[in-house]
Design an enzyme around this catalytic site. Structure first.
Site, mmCIF file in Angstrom:
data_model
loop_
_atom_site.group_PDB
_atom_site.id
_atom_site.type_symbol
_atom_site.label_atom_id
_atom_site.label_comp_id
_atom_site.label_asym_id
_atom_site.label_seq_id
_atom_site.Cartn_x
_atom_site.Cartn_y
_atom_site.Cartn_z
ATOM 1 N N HIS B 196 0.803 -1.226 0.000
ATOM 2 C CA HIS B 196 0.000 0.000 0.000
ATOM 3 C C HIS B 196 0.836 1.277 0.000
ATOM 4 C CE1 HIS B 196 -4.042 -1.465 0.081
ATOM 5 N NE2 HIS B 196 -4.496 -0.263 0.364
ATOM 6 N N CYS B 505 -8.914 -2.770 -11.702
ATOM 7 C CA CYS B 505 -8.288 -1.651 -10.989
ATOM 8 C C CYS B 505 -7.041 -2.030 -10.190
ATOM 9 C CB CYS B 505 -9.298 -0.974 -10.075
ATOM 10 S SG CYS B 505 -9.870 -2.011 -8.743
#
Lengths: 88, 587
Positions: B196, B505
C-alpha cells in the site's frame, strides 16, 4: 583524597535496591566518589556503574573520595556498607 | 565515508530524486538524522523536557505502587529514577547530541546500545535483567521525546527538503501523513510493488526503491542520496558523473512527459478503433488535481481506508469529516464518476496496536465481511456517502465480496439507510472481484450489483497463496500465471454476459503490456495510478484487439507463466522501443 575498603556483607550483594541506596547516599555529598573492584573503577553516584561491578557477598570494594566533604561522605558510605546497605 | 557507492534494489515507482537521507527504523518508530548547529540546541532541549516528563511519570508510578502494592516493589522505580539521572546514561545521550550532531532519538538509542553491550558482556544473568530495567527507562524516555506523535512525521515537519526517507519498512499509515513536498524519494529494506505504501508514493509521483535488505544500515543519516525508481539504483554521496547522469534522466523524463501530455485530450482507443475507458485510482482525496492533470475519465477506485490512516490512533473517522471529504471529491470530478470503495481494512487496522507492527495479512474480517459484522461503522460510512452524493456522480464499491449472498446482504443494508435519508439519490452499487470464489461466481454476483471491479492484486495473492508483504515470496507473485489468467477470463465473460459495467483496478492495469493482454481477455475499462494513464493510453493506440485476443487465447492454454512471458515477448520488445509501439502489429 581519602581511601578505604569495605566488604559486601548482605546476602544479595550490591543488587539494584542496595545500589540505589548507595547512590542516594552518595548523592548527598559534593565530593567525587569512586568505587573500585579489582581493576574496574566506577562513579559512586552512578547506579549503572555500581551494578556493573556485580559485587556479590564477600566482595571487597575500594572507596576513594575527593572533595571538601570527603570525610563525612566516607563515614556515611562505610556505615551503609557495614549495615548491609539496609537490606532487611 | 562511503562515497559514490551504488546499491541496486527493486524500482517500484519511477522517477529520479536527490536529497539528504533521513533514516527511520522499527516501523518509523525511531528516526535518525544529522543535525545543523541550531538543531543541536533544539534536540538537547527536547531531551531535557523528555527527562523531566519521565521523572514525573516514574515518581507518580513509584508513589502509586508503594501505596497499593508495597514499598519493596516500588524500589524498582526508585532504581529506574536513578538510572534516568545516571551520568553513564543521560549525560552520555546529551554528549552524543552535542559532539556527533545527531538527533535525540538516535543518540538515546546509541547510548542504550552501548550500555546494553557492557551489561550483557559481563555475562551475569542477574545483570542482564538489570539491562531490562534500563531498556524500560529508555523506552519511556524515547516515547516522551515526541509524546503522542509519529516521530518520522513530526521530524520531517521540522526539516528542510529535499529529503530521501530510508526505512526498514514504512507502513501506509505513516506514509499517508508524511509531507511529500519535502520527502522526494523513498528507499526501503523490504517491500513489494503492491504494498500500500508503494501504491501511495507511485500515485504521488515519488520515486521508490525497495528490497535493498540493509539500506538502513549502509546509508548514514545526512548523506546525500540519489534515487532512480525506474532502474532501482540508489547512489550514496553521488560524484559529478552520477549527478550528471541523474540530471540527464530527469530531463529525459521531462521530455517524455511532455510528449505524453499531448495525448491528454485524446480519448483512449486501440489501433482498430475500440474505445477503452481509463480511470484513475486515488488514495488521498486532496490529490484529485493529479487525476485531472492526466485526463482520467473518472475515479475508478478511491481507497477510502486511507482516511483511517490519517485519523487518530483509534482508527475512527467521524461521519461529518467523511461527508465533507466525499463532497469535495465528488464536486472536483463532476460530472465524471467517482467510485468510492468502502473501507477495505482488516481487523488489525481498527485497533491502535496495529501501528506497532503486525503487518502480515491475516484471514480475518476483511472488506464487506467486516462491514456486515461491525455494521455501525459501515452504516456511518454509507450515510456519509449518501449525504455527499448530490455533489457529483457517486458509485459505491464493496470490497472483498466472496459470494452473491454477501453482495445481497450489503445491498439490503444500504437500502435500509437510503430509506432513512430523505431525498437520497439512487447510487450504483458495485462489487470487487478479488478472490477466486468471487471470480468463479462472478455472473451470480453481477446479478446482485450494478457494476464489477476486478482487484488483481488480491486476486493474484489469493489464487497463488502469496503474502505480498513476505519478501521471501515476492518472486512468486506472478500476474501471468495461467491460473490467474483463466480466472480473469471467467470474470470478463461474466461481465459481458451480464451487461454490467466491468473494470480492472489492480496494479496490472498500470502496466501497458498487461493492459494489452487484459484487452485481449475482453476487458474494456481500467483504473490505475494517475501517472500510468498517459503511458497506457499511448501503448493502447498501437494495440489491435484481434491480435491481442489471439495472444490471450494462446496464453489461456499455456502451461506456465514462463510460457506466457515467451508468448508476450515480441509485444513487450515492441512496447519498450519507445515511440515504435505501432510497428509490432505489422510484423
Amino acid at each position: 583524597m581519602i581511601a578505604q575498603s569495605v566488604t559486601v556483607v548482605n546476602a544479595l550483594g550490591l543488587h539494584a535496591r542496595a545500589a540505589a541506596r548507595f547512590v542516594h547516599r552518595a548523592g548527598q555529598f559534593r565530593s567525587r566518589i569512586r568505587v573500585a573492584r579489582d581493576s574496574q573503577t566506577v562513579d559512586g553516584k552512578s547506579i549503572l556503574g555500581l551494578l556493573l561491578l556485580a559485587a556479590a557477598r564477600g566482595t571487597v570494594l575500594d572507596l576513594s573520595i575527593d572533595g571538601d566533604d570527603e570525610a563525612q561522605a566516607m563515614a556515611a558510605l562505610v556505615d551503609l556498607a557495614a549495615r548491609g546497605f539496609e537490606d532487611p | 565515508m562511503t562515497r559514490n557507492l551504488r546499491l541496486v534494489g527493486r524500482g517500484v515507482a519511477a522517477g529520479t530524486a536527490i536529497g539528504r537521507a533521513v533514516v527511520a527504523v522499527r516501523d518509523a518508530g525511531q528516526v535518525r538524522y544529522r543535525l545543523s548547529a541550531s538543531g543541536v540546541d533544539r534536540e538537547r532541549q527536547r531531551l531535557k523536557a523528555a527527562r523531566t516528563e519521565t521523572r514525573l511519570q516514574l515518581e507518580e508510578i513509584s508513589t502509586r505502587v508503594s501505596r497499593t502494592v508495597g514499598q519493596a516493589q516500588a524500589a524498582i522505580f526508585a532504581a529506574q529514577l536513578l538510572m534516568l539521572d545516571d551520568p553513564m546514561f543521560t549525560a552520555r545521550v546529551d554528549a552524543l547530541i552535542r559532539t556527533e550532531r545527531i538527533n535525540a532519538d538516535w543518540a538515546l538509542d546509541r547510548a542504550l546500545g552501548e550500555l546494553r553491550d557492557v551489561f550483557t558482556r559481563e555475562g551475569d544473568a542477574w545483570l542482564r535483567e538489570r539491562a531490562g530495567d534500563l531498556a524500560d527507562v529508555g523506552g519511556r524516555l524515547q516515547r516522551n521525546l515526541r509524546p503522542g506523535r509519529d516521530p518520522l512525521v513530526d521530524f520531517v515537519r521540522e526539516l528542510d527538503g529535499p529529503l530521501i526517507v530510508i526505512a526498514d519498512e514504512l507502513s501506509p499509515s505513516i506514509a499517508a501523513q508524511l509531507d511529500w513536498t519535502k520527502v522526494r524519494g523513498l528507499v526501503c529494506d523490504v517491500g513489494s510493488p503492491t504494498h500500500h505504501t508503494v501504491i501511495l508514493v507511485r500515485s504521488l509521483g515519488i520515486p521508490a526503491v525497495v528490497g535493498l535488505g540493509s539500506a538502513t544500515q549502509i546509508i548514514l543519516p545526512g548523506q546525500t542520496v540519489a534515487v532512480d525508481g525506474a532502474t532501482g539504483e540508489v547512489v550514496i554521496e553521488p560524484g559529478d558523473e552520477a549527478l550528471t547522469r541523474w540530471r540527464q534522466r530527469a530531463s529525459v523524463a521531462e521530455a517524455a512527459h511532455k510528449k505524453l501530455d499531448e495525448l491528454r485530450a485524446v480519448p483512449a482507443e486501440t489501433a482498430d478503433g475500440v474505445r477503452i475507458r481509463l480511470d484513475a485510482n486515488l488514495e488521498i482525496a486532496e490529490e484529485v488535481a493529479r487525476v485531472n492533470d492526466v485526463g482520467a475519465e473518472g475515479i475508478g477506485l478511491y481507497r477510502s481506508e486511507f482516511l483511517l490512516d490519517r485519523a487518530p490512533a483509534s482508527g475512527a473517522v467521524d461521519e461529518a469529516t467523511q461527508t465533507e471529504t466525499y463532497r469535495r471529491l465528488l464536486a472536483a470530478m463532476a460530472p465524471r464518476p467517482v467510485t468510492v470503495r468502502t473501507f477495505d481494512a482488516g481487523e488489525e487496522r481498527w485497533e491502535a496496536t496495529a501501528r506497532a507492527g503486525g503487518h502480515r495479512e491475516r484471514f480475518g474480517l476483511r472488506g464487506v465481511r467486516a462491514a456486515l459484522h461491525h455494521d455501525d461503522r459501515f452504516r456511518g460510512q454509507i450515510r456519509a456517502l449518501l449525504s455527499a452524493a448530490s455533489s457529483g456522480h457517486l458509485r459505491i464499491l464493496l470490497p472483498f465480496v466472496t459470494s452473491a449472498a454477501e453482495a445481497r446482504h450489503a445491498r439490503a443494508l444500504i437500502a435500509d439507510i437510503v430509506r432513512e435519508i430523505p431525498g437520497a439519490p439512487t447510487v450504483a452499487i458495485g462489487a470487487m472481484i478479488e478472490v477466486p470464489a468471487a471470480a468463479l461466481m462472478a455472473e451470480h454476483i453481477a446479478s446482485e450489483v450494478d457494476f464489477l471491479s476486478v482487484g488483481t492484486n488480491d486476486l493474484i495473492q489469493y489464487t497463488l497463496v502469496i503474502d505480498r508483504t513476505d519478501e521471501r515470496l515476492s518472486g512468486h507473485y506472478e500476474p501471468l500465471e495461467p491460473s490467474v489468467l483463466r480466472l480473469l477470463r471467467m470474470i470478463a465473460s461474466a461481465g459481458r454476459r451480464s451487461g454490467k459495467d466491468l473494470s480492472v483496478c489492480g496494479e496490472m492495469a498500470a502496466d501497458p503490456l498487461m493492459v494489452a493482454l487484459l484487452v485481449g481477455l475482453g476487458f474494456r475499462a481500467f483504473s490505475m495510478t494517475p501517472a500510468a494513464i498517459p503511458v497506457v493510453k499511448r501503448a493502447l493506440r498501437a494495440v489491435d484487439t484481434r491480435q491481442v485476443a489471439r495472444l490471450a487465447r494462446e496464453a489461456l492454454v499455456a502451461g506456465s507463466a514462463e510460457d506466457v512471458h515467451a508468448l508476450l515477448a515480441p509485444l513487450a520488445a515492441a512496447m519498450s522501443e519507445e515511440g515504435q509501439t505501432a510497428s509490432w502489429i505489422n510484423r
